[in-house]
Enzyme design. Structure first.
Site, PDB file in Angstrom:
ATOM      1  N   GLY B  29       0.790  -1.228   0.000  1.00 58.18           N
ATOM      2  CA  GLY B  29       0.000   0.000   0.000  1.00 58.18           C
ATOM      3  C   GLY B  29       0.819   1.272   0.000  1.00 58.18           C
ATOM      4  O   GLY B  29       0.305   2.343  -0.306  1.00 58.18           O
ATOM      5  N   CYS B 237     -27.090  -8.777 -17.393  1.00 62.96           N
ATOM      6  CA  CYS B 237     -26.467  -8.485 -18.684  1.00 62.96           C
ATOM      7  C   CYS B 237     -27.448  -8.841 -19.804  1.00 62.96           C
ATOM      8  O   CYS B 237     -28.018  -9.930 -19.821  1.00 62.96           O
ATOM      9  CB  CYS B 237     -25.173  -9.292 -18.831  1.00 62.96           C
ATOM     10  SG  CYS B 237     -24.443  -9.177 -20.475  1.00 62.96           S
ATOM     11  N   CYS B 240     -25.598 -11.859 -21.946  1.00 59.92           N
ATOM     12  CA  CYS B 240     -25.313 -13.193 -21.419  1.00 59.92           C
ATOM     13  C   CYS B 240     -26.119 -13.514 -20.162  1.00 59.92           C
ATOM     14  O   CYS B 240     -25.943 -14.574 -19.575  1.00 59.92           O
ATOM     15  CB  CYS B 240     -23.816 -13.347 -21.125  1.00 59.92           C
ATOM     16  SG  CYS B 240     -23.283 -12.551 -19.617  1.00 59.92           S
ATOM     17  N   CYS B 262     -22.052  -6.849 -19.850  1.00 64.17           N
ATOM     18  CA  CYS B 262     -20.879  -7.048 -18.989  1.00 64.17           C
ATOM     19  C   CYS B 262     -19.755  -6.133 -19.449  1.00 64.17           C
ATOM     20  O   CYS B 262     -19.483  -6.024 -20.640  1.00 64.17           O
ATOM     21  CB  CYS B 262     -20.368  -8.474 -19.088  1.00 64.17           C
ATOM     22  SG  CYS B 262     -21.467  -9.710 -18.432  1.00 64.17           S
ATOM     23  N   CYS B 268     -18.191 -12.218 -20.517  1.00 65.07           N
ATOM     24  CA  CYS B 268     -19.453 -12.215 -21.252  1.00 65.07           C
ATOM     25  C   CYS B 268     -19.400 -13.223 -22.411  1.00 65.07           C
ATOM     26  O   CYS B 268     -20.300 -14.046 -22.586  1.00 65.07           O
ATOM     27  CB  CYS B 268     -19.731 -10.812 -21.778  1.00 65.07           C
ATOM     28  SG  CYS B 268     -21.433 -10.523 -22.264  1.00 65.07           S
TER      29      CYS B 268
END
Lengths: 186, 289
Positions: B29, B237, B240, B262, B268
């Site tokens: 980080g 979606c 899909c 997607c 997808c």
């Protein structure tokens, strides 16, 4: 400088250092995991793994400390020819190489609050590197791992300094494992 | 191929970047400064990610590059071609086949494995930058772990909008220490930041590299009474029928008709290949690979 210093480097620098770095990085990302590296054929007492780390990471921008036993002409000549890293005292070192008892742990920079990255990475040559020993926990470790270590107290103190602290590589022949400051040893 | 050094960058530059990556992994980080180079693409097109990828790629790697989840956008295609040409690596669009994934603003839907590395392109690595413009000050704030200002910002969101309105680049705390910008991924992706793969972040213009090792604790900042919530469009979606993937909204004509699909094109397409058909989708007729 004798002719031996000229040999033992990477044959194909860009490719071999890329392959070595991937192992060196994976070791740092997964503390305690033992990985193989190859490429360097350094003079004794440097191991293949320690030599490969030096070739991969060191250059004229990285001051290096050699512990007693490693501060000998064949090692100096080899490192100078292949990396150009300047040799310094422990207090100025970005990297250090040696066996555990000869490394002045308290003398190395541990970074500052604002720049914790300005600390030394120690390459510790060990006589044995195996997955039996102390328990490691922390980032990069799913539950826990075990690794042979020279002792625990120094690493416990080091982990308490986080985000400051030293990072360690343990090397034996062509194998290495890492212990960053984030790892808690018990 | 022979015109370039392996992976474009010279060896000394790669060593410098590699050292920064190792320090980044040792201090999850924390943003490690590095001497970012000019790359043959403009800033903002992933120069940080490209430099990190160049430093970690080996000839045996299979590279996938996505831009907002898509493999086929200009940015993704050009970076993929860049490494095909300069590092001679294999490339793929399939998340599962990739060993290195460079991404702009998304984490793939498919869960990443231990043997994979994901490289994020980061525009502004400093999460406190819009609250405190001075680098000297933000560096001091990270040193002192002084993150009150960030909580004030999230609190002001709640007092103005009734909820934390930050939808992307949602700040996280890594391993209980550093507050980090996860790059502009939607906050839907934040829970995935605790993963098995190695995560590397590169900001070229801002000259910073940071990292998250596998299985590192990554917590999205929140309040007890306003807990963090990953959100997405409340829809399935249209191609899909996936109900659990992050969606893009597409305007399809001048009358404002729209569809949701997607954002992860590989996810997808593989669902459509498996026979899933959304409300506006048709049976997949592409090659079965």
């Amino acid at each position: 400088m004798n002719g031996l210093a000229l040999s033992g480097g990477f044959v194909d620098g860009p490719i071999q250092s890329a392959q070595a770095f991937r192992q060196i990085m994976t070791a740092m990302a997964r503390p305690g995991e033992i990985l193989d590296v190859s490429g360097a054929a350094p003079p004794a007492p440097l191991s293949i793994a320690a030599g490969t780390i030096l070739l991969t990471l060191c250059d004229p921008e990285t001051p290096l400390f050699l512990a007693p036993g490693f501060d000998i002409d064949p090692v100096r000549d080899w490192i100078t020819f292949h990396t150009g890293a300047p040799f310094v005292s422990a207090g100025d070192a970005q990297f250090a190489v040696g066996v555990w008892k000869d490394l002045p742990i308290a003398s190395f920079p541990i970074g500052t609050a604002e720049y914790p990255d300005r600390s030394t990475t120690l390459i510790v040559e060990v006589e044995d590197l195996c997955t039996q020993g102390f328990v490691l926990r922390g980032p990069g470790i799913k539950n826990s791992r075990t690794l042979s270590l020279p002792e625990t107290e120094v690493f416990a103190t080091n982990a308490q300094l986080f985000p400051l602290g030293l990072d360690f590589y343990f090397t034996h022949r062509s194998r290495l494992a890492a212990l960053p400051r984030t790892t808690k040893v018990s | 191929m022979s015109e370039y050094n392996f992976a474009y960058l010279d060896e000394q530059t790669k060593r410098m970047i590699r050292r920064a990556i190792l320090k980044g992994l040792a201090t999850p980080g924390y943003q490690v400064p590095f001497a970012s180079r000019e790359m043959p693409m403009p800033y903002g097109w992933g120069t940080g990610g490209v430099q990190v990828s160049a430093a970690i790629l080996t000839p045996a790697d299979t590279l996938k590059v996505i831009d907002q989840g898509a493999d086929d956008t200009t940015n993704a295609v050009s970076i993929r071609r860049f490494f095909e040409k300069t590092a001679a690596v294999s490339v793929t669009e399939a998340t599962g086949d990739a060993s290195v994934i460079q991404t702009r603003h998304r984490i793939p839907e498919e869960r990443l494995r231990e043997d994979q590395i994901i490289v994020y392109q980061v525009p502004i690595p400093e999460p406190l930058r819009f609250l405190e413009p001075s680098e000297v000050e933000t560096r001091k704030m990270h040193g002192l772990e002084e993150y009150g200002l960030m909580h004030v910002k999230l609190y002001e969101d709640i007092s103005q909008h009734g909820a934390i309105a930050t939808a992307y680049a949602y700040p996280v705390k890594v391993e209980g220490r550093y507050v980090m910008d996860p790059s502009p991924i939607p906050k839907f992706d934040n829970p995935k930041l605790e993963m098995a793969a190695i995560q590397l972040f590169g900001a070229g213009r801002e000259q910073r590299i940071y990292a998250i090792p596998p299985y590192t604790k990554v917590v999205s900042l929140d309040f007890e009474d306003h807990p963090f919530e990953p959100t997405k469009a409340d829809h399935a979606c249209d191609l899909c029928a996936a109900e659990n993937s992050y969606l893009d909204e597409l305007i399809t004509d001048d009358q404002g008709s729209r569809m949701f699909m997607c954002s992860d094109t590989d996810y997808c397409a593989s669902r459509r290949r498996q026979g899933h058909v959304g409300v506006k989708g048709t049976v997949f007729e592409g090659s079965a690979t």
